[in-house]
Design an enzyme around this catalytic site. Structure first.
Site, short mmCIF file in Angstrom:
data_model
loop_
_atom_site.label_atom_id
_atom_site.label_comp_id
_atom_site.label_asym_id
_atom_site.label_seq_id
_atom_site.Cartn_x
_atom_site.Cartn_y
_atom_site.Cartn_z
N GLU A 207 0.82 -1.21 0.00
CA GLU A 207 0.00 0.00 0.00
C GLU A 207 0.86 1.26 0.00
OE1 GLU A 207 -2.94 1.99 -0.70
OE2 GLU A 207 -3.77 0.16 0.21
N LYS B 233 4.65 4.14 -10.10
CA LYS B 233 3.41 4.02 -9.32
C LYS B 233 2.23 3.70 -10.22
CE LYS B 233 5.30 7.38 -6.06
NZ LYS B 233 5.27 8.80 -5.62
#
Length: 423
Positions: free
Chosen positions: A125, A201
């Site tokens: 996460e 990302k």
């Protein structure tokens, strides 16, 4: 719920933030026991006492220690000790929690295979958007949805620079220097300002949203180095804001991924996300559009994301590493220059001489470039006149052809700058 024995490799800002949570009074302290740590320097002064913990000079030895259940990798980097240690942990049957987006973008498929083979979990996460729980949103909250696009501002350094340029009128170089002084930008900022960090990302978000492993190689990357105050001023005049937009979207049966400066309409949910904040917008069926905004880096937000993964593991929650329920594997289409269809912003610098405008409009007409707006700025000096125009929706490849012909004319002072427009 079970108590997890963890080893933490990397005791920088995030690592120390995690230890504070683990040794505090909050939820994490009740489910983890830190038994070992590893970092570059043992004798460094730290604001958390680690003298009672077992020290490992080699993170690989910590990763495969029989005394830990979970290896927390906060070293960083796509290769080297971070990759070696994560591989060792997975092969030893340990779960892995990491904040390392470069590692996952480069080696995600390989690591997912190792995890499946040895019955291990990989949680990450903290690798995307810091404290924003976007991984959990995609993997769990939106598991029943058909994702059509994921986009966002995923690099706080670039967002800070563009915001400051927009508000102050200063140049990229001036604001970059300030960002370095304030600690928002590294001494070598190339990974951030080139778009590569945001690309790492985005490739992870794409893998979860659309299925399959990350495919960083198919991303189109453009950074913010060429953006000037005139572009931000012109965008504002047009009712838009310039943002480094990372976007992955379905185009037919393919997924197209890009990171590039984009002029967003003022009503776009990302347009007003300023400073070092991150934002992610997810378009999905049946839920519609979701916007998530928050701190994308820093000890608190990133350590919070790592802690959340550890708490999930303590509940013995299991998830696929990338593909979510209900998501079919998709092909990532190489996003080559010229493949986009959009309205475009074009900035030219031309010689201040008679007939220049006619040559520009004739060339654009020859290539069927339909102009939506045309703005000639005051001359910057005796030799250079900036011209800003926007086009009607068109194929970027056709616009490239027009720009290539313009660039061969003697009136052109420097290469054109192109950016898509998005509402």
């Amino acid at each position: 719920m079970s108590m997890l024995k963890i080893g933490v490799a990397g005791l920088g800002t995030v690592g120390m933030g995690l230890l504070k949570l683990a040794f505090g009074q909050g939820p994490l302290a009740s489910v983890v026991q830190v038994v070992g740590v590893s970092a570059r320097t043992l004798g460094r002064v730290r604001d958390v006492d680690i003298t009672h913990l077992t020290w490992f000079d080699d993170p690989v030895e910590l990763a495969k220690s029989p005394n830990i259940d979970v290896f927390v990798e906060l070293i960083g980097g796509a290769d080297g000790s971070a990759k070696d240690a994560v591989e060792a942990a997975l092969m030893a049957g340990k779960h892995v929690v990491t904040a390392n987006k470069a590692l996952l973008a480069a080696h995600g498929a390989h690591l997912a295979t190792l995890a499946a083979k040895h019955g291990s979990e990989i949680r990450y996460e903290a690798a995307v958007a810091g404290g924003i729980p976007v991984i959990k949103a995609l993997r769990e909250g939106l598991a029943a949805n058909y994702i059509t696009s994921v986009s966002g501002v995923l690099n706080g350094t670039c967002n800070f620079i563009l915001t400051e340029m927009d508000e102050s009128g200063r140049s990229f170089a001036e604001v970059l220097a300030e960002a370095q002084r304030l600690g928002y930008a590294e001494a070598d900022p190339s990974l951030d300002v080139s778009g590569a960090d945001a690309g790492h990302k985005l490739s992870i978000l794409s893998a979860i949203a659309f299925g399959g492993p990350p495919d960083f190689s198919s991303l189109r990357l453009e950074g913010i180095e060429a953006i000037e105050p005139i572009d931000l001023e012109s965008a504002k005049f047009l009712g838009r804001r310039v943002k480094l937009l990372a976007k992955a979207a379905r185009v037919g049966s393919f997924i197209v991924q890009s990171v590039r400066p984009t002029l967003l309409g003022q009503d776009h949910p990302i347009a007003r996300v300023n400073g070092a904040l991150n934002a992610v917008v997810i378009d999905a069926d049946p839920v519609g559009r979701l916007s998530l905004v928050g701190a994308g880096a820093g000890a608190g937000p990133t350590a919070s994301a790592v802690a959340g993964d550890l708490i999930d593991l303590s509940h013995q929650d299991t998830r696929p590493v990338f593909s979510g329920p209900g998501q079919a594997n998709s092909r990532f289409l190489p996003n080559q220059q010229g493949s986009a269809i959009s309205k475009f912003y074009v900035r030219l610098r031309v010689a201040d001489r008679a007939g220049t405008i006619a040559k520009i409009t004739d060339t654009l007409a020859k290539h069927l470039v339909s102009i939506e707006s045309f703005l000639q700025k005051p001359p910057e000096d005796a030799a250079r006149v900036p011209i800003v125009l926007t086009t009607q929706p068109m194929a970027e490849g056709d616009l490239f052809k027009a720009m290539a012909e313009l660039s061969r004319l003697e009136i052109m002072v420097e290469p054109p700058i192109l950016m898509p427009l998005e509402d």
